[in-house]
Design an enzyme around this catalytic site. Sequence first.
Site, PDB file in Angstrom:
ATOM      1  N   LYS A 162       0.823  -1.222   0.000  1.00  0.00           N
ATOM      2  CA  LYS A 162       0.000   0.000   0.000  1.00  0.00           C
ATOM      3  C   LYS A 162       0.851   1.264   0.000  1.00  0.00           C
ATOM      4  O   LYS A 162       0.613   2.173  -0.784  1.00  0.00           O
ATOM      5  CB  LYS A 162      -0.865   0.068   1.268  1.00  0.00           C
ATOM      6  CG  LYS A 162      -2.035  -0.846   1.300  1.00  0.00           C
ATOM      7  CD  LYS A 162      -2.941  -0.503   2.474  1.00  0.00           C
ATOM      8  CE  LYS A 162      -2.297  -0.699   3.836  1.00  0.00           C
ATOM      9  NZ  LYS A 162      -2.074  -2.090   4.204  1.00  0.00           N
ATOM     10  N   ARG A 166      -9.440   1.890   9.198  1.00  0.00           N
ATOM     11  CA  ARG A 166      -9.201   0.463   9.350  1.00  0.00           C
ATOM     12  C   ARG A 166     -10.472  -0.298   9.706  1.00  0.00           C
ATOM     13  O   ARG A 166     -10.454  -1.527   9.804  1.00  0.00           O
ATOM     14  CB  ARG A 166      -8.186   0.207  10.466  1.00  0.00           C
ATOM     15  CG  ARG A 166      -6.771   0.561  10.086  1.00  0.00           C
ATOM     16  CD  ARG A 166      -5.851   0.246  11.241  1.00  0.00           C
ATOM     17  NE  ARG A 166      -4.560   0.876  11.096  1.00  0.00           N
ATOM     18  CZ  ARG A 166      -3.534   0.323  10.447  1.00  0.00           C
ATOM     19  NH1 ARG A 166      -3.652  -0.865   9.912  1.00  0.00           N
ATOM     20  NH2 ARG A 166      -2.401   0.961  10.353  1.00  0.00           N
ATOM     21  N   ARG A 184      12.293 -12.318   5.372  1.00  0.00           N
ATOM     22  CA  ARG A 184      13.131 -11.266   5.954  1.00  0.00           C
ATOM     23  C   ARG A 184      13.897 -11.834   7.133  1.00  0.00           C
ATOM     24  O   ARG A 184      13.334 -12.547   7.965  1.00  0.00           O
ATOM     25  CB  ARG A 184      12.260 -10.125   6.498  1.00  0.00           C
ATOM     26  CG  ARG A 184      11.505  -9.378   5.462  1.00  0.00           C
ATOM     27  CD  ARG A 184      11.148  -8.011   5.936  1.00  0.00           C
ATOM     28  NE  ARG A 184      10.355  -8.028   7.179  1.00  0.00           N
ATOM     29  CZ  ARG A 184       9.683  -6.972   7.612  1.00  0.00           C
ATOM     30  NH1 ARG A 184       9.711  -5.851   6.933  1.00  0.00           N
ATOM     31  NH2 ARG A 184       9.004  -7.039   8.728  1.00  0.00           N
ATOM     32  N   ARG A 223      12.513 -12.481  12.993  1.00  0.00           N
ATOM     33  CA  ARG A 223      11.765 -11.830  14.075  1.00  0.00           C
ATOM     34  C   ARG A 223      10.408 -12.495  14.255  1.00  0.00           C
ATOM     35  O   ARG A 223       9.804 -12.978  13.302  1.00  0.00           O
ATOM     36  CB  ARG A 223      11.534 -10.362  13.733  1.00  0.00           C
ATOM     37  CG  ARG A 223      12.714  -9.461  14.023  1.00  0.00           C
ATOM     38  CD  ARG A 223      12.361  -8.046  13.648  1.00  0.00           C
ATOM     39  NE  ARG A 223      10.990  -7.743  14.048  1.00  0.00           N
ATOM     40  CZ  ARG A 223      10.247  -6.781  13.512  1.00  0.00           C
ATOM     41  NH1 ARG A 223      10.723  -6.039  12.546  1.00  0.00           N
ATOM     42  NH2 ARG A 223       9.014  -6.559  13.925  1.00  0.00           N
TER      43      ARG A 223
END
Length: 211
Positions: free
Chosen positions: A13, A86, A125, A157
Site C-alpha cells: 500500500k 481500518r 526477511r 523476528r
Amino acid sequence: MYIVMLGPPGAGKGTQAKKLAEKLNIPHISSGDILREAVKKGTPLGRQAESYMKEGKLVPDSIVLELLKNKIEEEKRGFILDGFPRNLQQAEELDRTLREKDKKLDLVLNLLVSEKAVVDRLSARLTCPKCGSVYRKGDASYERGVCESCGVRLYQREDDKPSVIKKRIKTYLESTHPLVDYYKKRGVLRDIPGEGSPEEVFEKIVDSLGL
Ligand SMILES: [Zn+2]
C-alpha cells in the site's frame, strides 16, 4: 482528489500510494506519519497523541480525525490516505469529516493480494540481532544468513513468522471486510490485482484510473 488505499499488511500500500501521489501531484498521507509529525511539532494534539504512544496505547480515533481535518484544510487539492480507515466506524467518521469541509472521498483502491503471497513476501526477511539490519530474500547476506557488518548469524523476528503474519491478515480481513462492502455500495471502490512487481501493480492502477 481524495483517495484511500486498502489492502492487507505487506500488500505494498505505502509503495503504491507514494507512486500514485507523485503521478497525481498530491500528498501521500499515512496515519502514522501525521501522528509522528504532530508529536515532533509539539502541537497540543501531538502532545496528547504522545502521551498514548509513550504508554504503548493506541491513539484514539478522535485525535487522528482531528489531525486529518487539519490536513483537509491544508491540502486543498486532496491526498492519498494510507493506514486509515481500518474499520467501518472510522470510515463513517472520515466521511463525516470530509463532508464538514464540503469534500468527499472520490476513490478507494483495494489491493487484492492472496494470503500466500503476503506470507511469502513478509516472511522472507531476516534480522541481525546485534545491529538490527534487515535483509530480504535476494540479498547476499540473506542467502548466507550472516550480517554483512557484524558477521553474526541472522534470525527471523517473531513478527515475520508465518503464523504471526497469518494472524495479522485474519485481523485485517475481519475488520476491513465491512469497509469493502461499505465503499462498494457507495460506488467508489476499485479492486486492483496486487500481485507482481511494484511496477506491474502500479501500471494496473494507472490503467484502472485511465491516467
Ligand atoms: Zn548486524
